[in-house]
Design an enzyme around this catalytic site. Structure first.
Site, PDB file in Angstrom:
ATOM      1  N   GLY A  12      67.109  96.865 111.871  1.00 24.90           N
ATOM      2  CA  GLY A  12      65.741  96.892 111.331  1.00 24.90           C
ATOM      3  C   GLY A  12      64.914  95.765 111.924  1.00 24.90           C
ATOM      4  O   GLY A  12      65.417  94.661 112.102  1.00 24.90           O
ATOM      5  N   GLY A 111      70.805  91.553 112.729  1.00 24.91           N
ATOM      6  CA  GLY A 111      71.370  91.193 111.440  1.00 24.91           C
ATOM      7  C   GLY A 111      72.881  91.358 111.420  1.00 24.91           C
ATOM      8  O   GLY A 111      73.541  91.221 112.455  1.00 24.91           O
ATOM      9  N   THR A 134      66.618  88.795 110.001  1.00 26.51           N
ATOM     10  CA  THR A 134      66.552  89.796 108.940  1.00 26.51           C
ATOM     11  C   THR A 134      65.706  89.260 107.784  1.00 26.51           C
ATOM     12  O   THR A 134      65.776  88.075 107.455  1.00 26.51           O
ATOM     13  CB  THR A 134      67.923  90.224 108.369  1.00 26.51           C
ATOM     14  OG1 THR A 134      67.716  90.908 107.134  1.00 26.51           O
ATOM     15  CG2 THR A 134      68.868  89.080 108.105  1.00 26.51           C
ATOM     16  N   ASP A 136      66.340  90.046 104.958  1.00 25.53           N
ATOM     17  CA  ASP A 136      67.274  89.959 103.814  1.00 25.53           C
ATOM     18  C   ASP A 136      67.931  88.577 103.691  1.00 25.53           C
ATOM     19  O   ASP A 136      68.506  88.266 102.631  1.00 25.53           O
ATOM     20  CB  ASP A 136      68.376  91.017 103.952  1.00 25.53           C
ATOM     21  CG  ASP A 136      67.849  92.439 103.861  1.00 25.53           C
ATOM     22  OD1 ASP A 136      66.711  92.616 103.393  1.00 25.53           O
ATOM     23  OD2 ASP A 136      68.572  93.367 104.269  1.00 25.53           O
ATOM     24  N   GLY A 179      65.848  94.840 100.008  1.00 24.78           N
ATOM     25  CA  GLY A 179      67.137  94.142  99.885  1.00 24.78           C
ATOM     26  C   GLY A 179      68.104  95.050  99.148  1.00 24.78           C
ATOM     27  O   GLY A 179      68.024  95.158  97.922  1.00 24.78           O
ATOM     28  N   GLU A 231      65.618  96.393  95.711  1.00 23.12           N
ATOM     29  CA  GLU A 231      65.860  97.840  95.828  1.00 23.12           C
ATOM     30  C   GLU A 231      67.308  98.201  95.518  1.00 23.12           C
ATOM     31  O   GLU A 231      67.600  99.294  95.044  1.00 23.12           O
ATOM     32  CB  GLU A 231      65.434  98.375  97.209  1.00 23.12           C
ATOM     33  CG  GLU A 231      66.269  97.893  98.353  1.00 23.12           C
ATOM     34  CD  GLU A 231      65.827  98.469  99.704  1.00 23.12           C
ATOM     35  OE1 GLU A 231      65.769  97.679 100.646  1.00 23.12           O
ATOM     36  OE2 GLU A 231      65.576  99.670  99.806  1.00 23.12           O
TER      37      GLU A 231
END
Ligand code: F6P
Length: 357
Positions: A12, A111, A134, A136, A179, A231
């Site tokens: 991503g 990531g 990332t 995250d 996340g 999420e």
């Protein structure tokens, strides 16, 4: 000293990829006789042999640019050694193209999945350097990944804007923050945005506890409540299920995402007027923040220094205030999740923020 460097961005995207590419390239051109090859769409380009010779000018004017000039794609690590219907041996193809490009090393920005494949390639004898990206922030061995702080800024702005409309209407607003496995983004944005409830994948919630927080606020004459939900947040019941079982359970419930589900459950339980807000990929888009531009530049320069020293099989990291690196073999496949007893969690609890547990 001459070095031919391949660069790819995989997984991503996030703000700061171009700033990091620029950091590697500019430092490499400054420090030694560098030739740079851009590999398109991450490992896809390495597998399929799609690359381009980069000119120095292509690294100019990209510091503030979102996304990645090289393109990206998701190429799951679990399939890397699997030969599919196309009959392509992906590992052999990546090694072949690395050799065809006559690379001295390969720099992989990505990531957790990207780092697992980077480690695989390193074990296969290629000279590989990783760079941790990332939103995250879930890569082991680095305090922060680039992209994370920009996403925190964006998610915080979303919470801020929701705050005013929530207060005007006296509503409960559930904001779904990216996340799936790691809740760092929700934790930081939740604190920065003054959320009342923060729900993380790592701390399973009980909807009745969340409802209690909403009711308690109403008793304290606060007609509105802000809930920041990752999420991947899950209820205590779901936490006991295996992944497949949980997915089936969610599909059956018919809700599209955690925010919609919690908004509905709270309306049913407490009778509040609730709304779900899903900022989604906005959190990954656009220009990197000043913090991420600096971090990306520091990371990129460190990668160039590693190339100069011919130190491979590592990924760049921030530890404390120092830019350093870790062995790929030690960090690949180790996700960095939010420990339930993390200091930031305690700070939030001491501020009266509920985790719904
Ligand atoms: O890993 C970054 C991330 O944005 C996660 O937070 C999110 O769960 C996922 O990617 C979304 O993936 P995609 O962009 O493939 O929908």
């Amino acid at each position: 000293m001459k070095r031919r460097i391949g660069i790819l961005t995989s997984g991503g995207d996030c703000p700061g990829l171009n700033a990091t590419i620029r950091g590697v390239a500019r430092a490499a051109y400054e420090m030694f006789d560098a030739e740079i090859v851009g590999i398109m769409d991450g490992y896809r380009g390495l597998i399929e042999g799609e690359w381009q010779e980069m000119k120095r000018s292509q690294f100019s004017g990209i510091l503030t640019l979102g996304g990645t000039i090289l393109g990206t794609s998701r190429q799951p690590f679990r399939n890397m050694r699997v030969i599919g219907e196309d009959n392509v041996d992906k590992v052999a193809a990546m090694k072949k193209h690395y050799n065809e490009m006559k690379l001295d090393c390969l720099v992989c920005l990505g990531g957790n999945g990207t780092h697992k494949t980077a480690n695989l390639l390193s074990e296969e004898g290629l000279n590989v350097i990783g760079l941790p990206k990332t939103i995250d922030n879930d890569i082991y061995g680095t305090d922060f990944t680039f992209g994370f702080h920009t996403a925190v800024d964006i998610a915080t702005e979303v919470i801020d804007r929701i705050h005013t409309t929530a207060a005007s209407h006296g509503r409960t607003m559930v904001i779904e923050i990216m996340g799936n496995k790691a809740g760092w983004l929700t934790l930081y944005a939740g604190l920065a945005g003054g959320a009342d409830v923060v729900l993380l994948p790592e701390i399973p919630y009980d909807i009745k506890e969340v409802a209690k927080s909403v009711e308690q606020r109403a008793k304290n004459k606060k007609a509105f409540t802000i809930i920041a939900a990752a999420e991947g947040a899950m209820s205590k019941k779901e936490a006991k299920m295996k992944k497949k079982e949980r997915e089936a359970f969610r599909a059956e419930s018919g809700f599209n995402g955690i925010a919609n589900r919690i908004a509905k459950e709270l309306t049913d339980l407490v009778g509040v007027e609730a709304r779900a807000v899903v900022p989604g990929h906005i959190q990954r888009g656009g220009s990197p923040s000043a913090y991420d531009r600096v971090l990306a530049t520091q990371f990129g320069v460190h990668a160039a220094q590693l190339i100069a020293q011919e130190e491979y099989g590592v990924t760049v990291a921030l530890v404390g205030n120092t830019i350093t690196h870790n062995k790929l073999s030690e960090i690949a496949g180790v996700p960095k999740l939010v420990p339930a007893d993390h200091q930031m969690v305690q700070v939030a609890r001491d501020m009266g923020i509920s985790f719904g547990d």
